[in-house]
Write a protein that holds these residues in place. Structure first.
Motif, PDB file in Angstrom:
ATOM      1  N   ALA A 159      -3.470 -39.622  16.077  1.00 31.54           N
ATOM      2  CA  ALA A 159      -3.503 -38.808  17.291  1.00 31.54           C
ATOM      3  C   ALA A 159      -2.129 -38.746  17.934  1.00 31.54           C
ATOM      4  CB  ALA A 159      -4.524 -39.378  18.277  1.00 31.54           C
ATOM      5  N   THR A 160      -1.878 -37.641  18.595  1.00 33.44           N
ATOM      6  CA  THR A 160      -0.653 -37.487  19.356  1.00 33.44           C
ATOM      7  C   THR A 160      -0.943 -36.615  20.568  1.00 33.44           C
ATOM      8  OG1 THR A 160       1.739 -37.145  19.055  1.00 33.44           O
ATOM      9  CG2 THR A 160       0.296 -35.396  18.289  1.00 33.44           C
ATOM     10  N   PRO A 161      -0.281 -36.856  21.689  1.00 38.19           N
ATOM     11  CA  PRO A 161      -0.583 -36.077  22.888  1.00 38.19           C
ATOM     12  C   PRO A 161       0.126 -34.719  22.872  1.00 38.19           C
ATOM     13  CG  PRO A 161       1.079 -37.713  23.375  1.00 38.19           C
ATOM     14  CD  PRO A 161       0.650 -37.954  21.967  1.00 38.19           C
ATOM     15  N   GLN A 179      -4.550 -51.027  25.646  1.00 46.64           N
ATOM     16  CA  GLN A 179      -3.982 -50.765  24.340  1.00 46.64           C
ATOM     17  C   GLN A 179      -4.696 -49.579  23.704  1.00 46.64           C
ATOM     18  OE1 GLN A 179      -4.094 -54.110  21.736  1.00 46.64           O
ATOM     19  NE2 GLN A 179      -2.929 -53.103  20.122  1.00 46.64           N
ATOM     20  N   LEU A 180      -3.905 -48.654  23.173  1.00 47.35           N
ATOM     21  CA  LEU A 180      -4.464 -47.456  22.575  1.00 47.35           C
ATOM     22  C   LEU A 180      -4.814 -47.730  21.127  1.00 47.35           C
ATOM     23  CD1 LEU A 180      -1.952 -44.838  24.004  1.00 47.35           C
ATOM     24  CD2 LEU A 180      -3.992 -45.802  25.065  1.00 47.35           C
ATOM     25  N   GLN A 181      -6.074 -47.487  20.761  1.00 46.75           N
ATOM     26  CA  GLN A 181      -6.513 -47.747  19.402  1.00 46.75           C
ATOM     27  C   GLN A 181      -7.380 -46.621  18.885  1.00 46.75           C
ATOM     28  OE1 GLN A 181      -8.503 -51.607  19.696  1.00 46.75           O
ATOM     29  NE2 GLN A 181      -6.733 -52.576  18.750  1.00 46.75           N
ATOM     30  N   LEU A 182      -7.276 -46.384  17.582  1.00 44.27           N
ATOM     31  CA  LEU A 182      -8.153 -45.463  16.885  1.00 44.27           C
ATOM     32  C   LEU A 182      -8.959 -46.251  15.873  1.00 44.27           C
ATOM     33  CD1 LEU A 182      -5.699 -42.496  16.188  1.00 44.27           C
ATOM     34  CD2 LEU A 182      -7.533 -42.547  17.874  1.00 44.27           C
ATOM     35  N   VAL A 183     -10.221 -45.908  15.750  1.00 40.95           N
ATOM     36  CA  VAL A 183     -11.087 -46.603  14.802  1.00 40.95           C
ATOM     37  C   VAL A 183     -11.814 -45.572  13.958  1.00 40.95           C
ATOM     38  CG1 VAL A 183     -13.015 -48.182  14.520  1.00 40.95           C
ATOM     39  CG2 VAL A 183     -11.388 -48.528  16.384  1.00 40.95           C
ATOM     40  N   GLU A 184     -11.610 -45.667  12.640  1.00 41.72           N
ATOM     41  CA  GLU A 184     -12.315 -44.797  11.718  1.00 41.72           C
ATOM     42  C   GLU A 184     -13.567 -45.495  11.204  1.00 41.72           C
ATOM     43  OE1 GLU A 184      -7.822 -44.339  10.730  1.00 41.72           O
ATOM     44  OE2 GLU A 184      -9.232 -45.936  11.231  1.00 41.72           O
ATOM     45  N   SER A 185     -14.550 -44.710  10.849  1.00 37.95           N
ATOM     46  CA  SER A 185     -15.761 -45.247  10.248  1.00 37.95           C
ATOM     47  C   SER A 185     -16.396 -44.169   9.382  1.00 37.95           C
ATOM     48  CB  SER A 185     -16.749 -45.720  11.321  1.00 37.95           C
ATOM     49  OG  SER A 185     -17.136 -44.645  12.149  1.00 37.95           O
ATOM     50  N   GLY A 186     -17.355 -44.580   8.585  1.00 37.76           N
ATOM     51  CA  GLY A 186     -18.091 -43.632   7.767  1.00 37.76           C
ATOM     52  C   GLY A 186     -17.755 -43.667   6.293  1.00 37.76           C
ATOM     53  N   GLU A 191     -18.614 -36.919  22.945  1.00 37.23           N
ATOM     54  CA  GLU A 191     -18.672 -38.204  22.257  1.00 37.23           C
ATOM     55  C   GLU A 191     -17.292 -38.829  22.091  1.00 37.23           C
ATOM     56  OE1 GLU A 191     -21.385 -39.844  21.351  1.00 37.23           O
ATOM     57  OE2 GLU A 191     -22.680 -38.273  22.148  1.00 37.23           O
ATOM     58  N   LYS A 192     -16.257 -38.062  22.454  1.00 37.87           N
ATOM     59  CA  LYS A 192     -14.880 -38.532  22.323  1.00 37.87           C
ATOM     60  C   LYS A 192     -14.597 -38.965  20.891  1.00 37.87           C
ATOM     61  CE  LYS A 192     -14.808 -39.944  27.148  1.00 37.87           C
ATOM     62  NZ  LYS A 192     -14.290 -38.652  27.592  1.00 37.87           N
ATOM     63  N   THR A 193     -15.047 -38.137  19.970  1.00 35.85           N
ATOM     64  CA  THR A 193     -14.938 -38.455  18.549  1.00 35.85           C
ATOM     65  C   THR A 193     -14.499 -37.210  17.785  1.00 35.85           C
ATOM     66  OG1 THR A 193     -16.697 -40.102  18.760  1.00 35.85           O
ATOM     67  CG2 THR A 193     -16.184 -39.338  16.541  1.00 35.85           C
ATOM     68  N   VAL A 194     -13.689 -37.429  16.760  1.00 41.69           N
ATOM     69  CA  VAL A 194     -13.316 -36.365  15.838  1.00 41.69           C
ATOM     70  C   VAL A 194     -13.905 -36.707  14.480  1.00 41.69           C
ATOM     71  CG1 VAL A 194     -11.401 -35.223  14.669  1.00 41.69           C
ATOM     72  CG2 VAL A 194     -11.239 -35.752  17.106  1.00 41.69           C
ATOM     73  N   SER A 232     -15.763 -40.568  10.897  1.00 40.44           N
ATOM     74  CA  SER A 232     -15.617 -40.493  12.349  1.00 40.44           C
ATOM     75  C   SER A 232     -14.340 -41.183  12.788  1.00 40.44           C
ATOM     76  CB  SER A 232     -16.807 -41.163  13.041  1.00 40.44           C
ATOM     77  OG  SER A 232     -18.027 -40.544  12.696  1.00 40.44           O
ATOM     78  N   CYS A 233     -13.766 -40.647  13.843  1.00 45.65           N
ATOM     79  CA  CYS A 233     -12.561 -41.219  14.453  1.00 45.65           C
ATOM     80  C   CYS A 233     -12.815 -41.323  15.946  1.00 45.65           C
ATOM     81  CB  CYS A 233     -11.365 -40.327  14.162  1.00 45.65           C
ATOM     82  SG  CYS A 233      -9.834 -40.820  14.994  1.00 45.65           S
ATOM     83  N   ALA A 234     -12.844 -42.541  16.444  1.00 50.56           N
ATOM     84  CA  ALA A 234     -13.067 -42.770  17.859  1.00 50.56           C
ATOM     85  C   ALA A 234     -11.871 -43.491  18.452  1.00 50.56           C
ATOM     86  CB  ALA A 234     -14.338 -43.586  18.062  1.00 50.56           C
ATOM     87  N   ALA A 235     -11.689 -43.335  19.745  1.00 48.52           N
ATOM     88  CA  ALA A 235     -10.535 -43.920  20.412  1.00 48.52           C
ATOM     89  C   ALA A 235     -10.962 -44.898  21.493  1.00 48.52           C
ATOM     90  CB  ALA A 235      -9.673 -42.831  21.039  1.00 48.52           C
ATOM     91  N   SER A 236     -10.137 -45.876  21.695  1.00 51.51           N
ATOM     92  CA  SER A 236     -10.310 -46.763  22.850  1.00 51.51           C
ATOM     93  C   SER A 236      -8.973 -46.885  23.565  1.00 51.51           C
ATOM     94  CB  SER A 236     -10.800 -48.146  22.395  1.00 51.51           C
ATOM     95  OG  SER A 236      -9.835 -48.791  21.595  1.00 51.51           O
ATOM     96  N   GLY A 237      -9.058 -46.955  24.871  1.00 51.23           N
ATOM     97  CA  GLY A 237      -7.832 -47.061  25.644  1.00 51.23           C
ATOM     98  C   GLY A 237      -7.267 -45.726  26.078  1.00 51.23           C
ATOM     99  N   PHE A 238      -7.793 -44.629  25.564  1.00 46.63           N
ATOM    100  CA  PHE A 238      -7.365 -43.303  25.997  1.00 46.63           C
ATOM    101  C   PHE A 238      -8.455 -42.296  25.670  1.00 46.63           C
ATOM    102  CE2 PHE A 238      -6.002 -41.319  21.922  1.00 46.63           C
ATOM    103  CZ  PHE A 238      -6.045 -42.421  21.099  1.00 46.63           C
ATOM    104  N   THR A 239      -8.298 -41.101  26.226  1.00 39.36           N
ATOM    105  CA  THR A 239      -9.302 -40.055  26.044  1.00 39.36           C
ATOM    106  C   THR A 239      -8.870 -39.142  24.914  1.00 39.36           C
ATOM    107  OG1 THR A 239      -9.798 -40.126  28.398  1.00 39.36           O
ATOM    108  CG2 THR A 239     -10.553 -38.200  27.175  1.00 39.36           C
ATOM    109  N   LEU A 240      -9.582 -39.229  23.804  1.00 36.38           N
ATOM    110  CA  LEU A 240      -9.194 -38.531  22.590  1.00 36.38           C
ATOM    111  C   LEU A 240      -9.261 -37.015  22.739  1.00 36.38           C
ATOM    112  CD1 LEU A 240      -8.296 -39.128  19.683  1.00 36.38           C
ATOM    113  CD2 LEU A 240     -10.694 -39.041  19.016  1.00 36.38           C
TER     114      LEU A 240
END
Length: 127
Positions: free
Chosen positions: A98-100, A1-8, A76-79, A21-29
């Motif tokens: 995010a969009t490809p 499952q593709l997910q984005l997680v913001e923090s900060g 870090e695979k983070t934006v 910060s914006c990090a992704a799981s399930g895909f390469t950001l």
């Protein structure tokens, strides 16, 4: 499952700074175009800045003037969204999306541009 997680997000005083910060799981950001959006209380979600997969960035005219800086760390695979000199008008929820490149040739500042969204991080600017 593709997910984005913001923090900060945090409660900060006027004049302060935050790095979101914006990090992704399930895909390469790092292969995606990523945007940051701001939703102030009672208002629509609005594009702040975006960064394309090739590193090119774009800022909304209302979020420029050196206060907002978007960057990506592919290792870090983070934006990130650096926000300086915060004022009460910056209060709200900040979302990353995010969009490809297969869907869009570059990043954009419209909510319709993006396929994947995070849940947001709350920023409150108050003394």
């Amino acid at each position: 499952q593709l997910q984005l997680v913001e923090s900060g997000g945090a409660l900060v005083q006027p004049g302060g700074s935050l790095r979101l910060s914006c990090a992704a799981s399930g895909f390469t950001l790092d292969y995606y175009h990523v945007g940051w959006f701001h939703q102030a209380p009672g208002k629509e979600r609005e594009g702040v800045a975006c960064i394309s997969s090739n590193g090119a960035s774009l800022y909304h005219i209302n979020y420029g003037k050196g206060r907002f800086t978007i960057s990506r760390d592919d290792a870090e695979k983070t934006v990130y969204l650096q926000v300086n000199t915060l004022n009460p008008g910056d209060t709200g929820v900040y979302y990353c999306a995010a969009t490809p490149p297969s869907a869009q040739a570059s990043c954009g500042l419209s909510t319709f541009w993006y396929e994947y969204w995070g849940q947001g991080t709350q920023v409150t600017v108050s003394s």
